[in-house]
Write a protein that holds these residues in place. Structure first.
Motif: not given
Length: 127
Positions: A71, A75, A84
């Motif tokens: 993730r 990003l 995040d």
């Protein structure tokens, strides 16, 4: 970029500019064909109507086919941010991509606790 700026944001923007000049026009993985110049996507003979962010996300996953993409990496490389924001925006975009892929939604695999992977089809290679 307005001053003051964060060094990590500057580096992310420089990496993004560098990637823009190094691309081939087409990315093909199995039945998926991405035309980077015309910004069109075809999968299993059907055209997919994608938003800009969906296009970027699918392109990144396809370029890294067969490899789990975290993730944080998504990003940094799709959203060009180094942190995040604590939202589910990646999940929402992946869900939308799966909806548009229809019966082929399983091509995007969720690797629990890590990220996502585009399933490289056996016998096919990234062109």
């Amino acid at each position: 970029m307005p001053k003051p700026f964060d060094l990590s944001e500057l580096l992310a923007r420089v990496r993004a500019l560098g990637r823009r000049g190094q691309r081939d026009r087409y990315l093909e993985v199995g039945q998926l064909r991405i035309d980077r110049q015309d910004r069109t996507v075809t999968f299993a003979g059907a055209d997919l109507d994608l938003t800009h962010r969906e296009f970027m996300l699918l392109g990144y996953l396809a370029r890294e086919a067969g490899r789990v993409v975290s993730r944080v990496e998504l990003l940094q490389n799709v959203w060009e941010t180094a942190y995040d924001p604590g939202t589910n925006m990646i999940d929402v975009h992946v869900k939308n991509l799966r909806t548009k892929l229809g019966e082929h939604a399983s091509m995007i695999e969720t690797v629990r606790g890590i990220g996502y992977r585009w399933q490289a089809e056996p016998g096919n290679r990234v062109a």
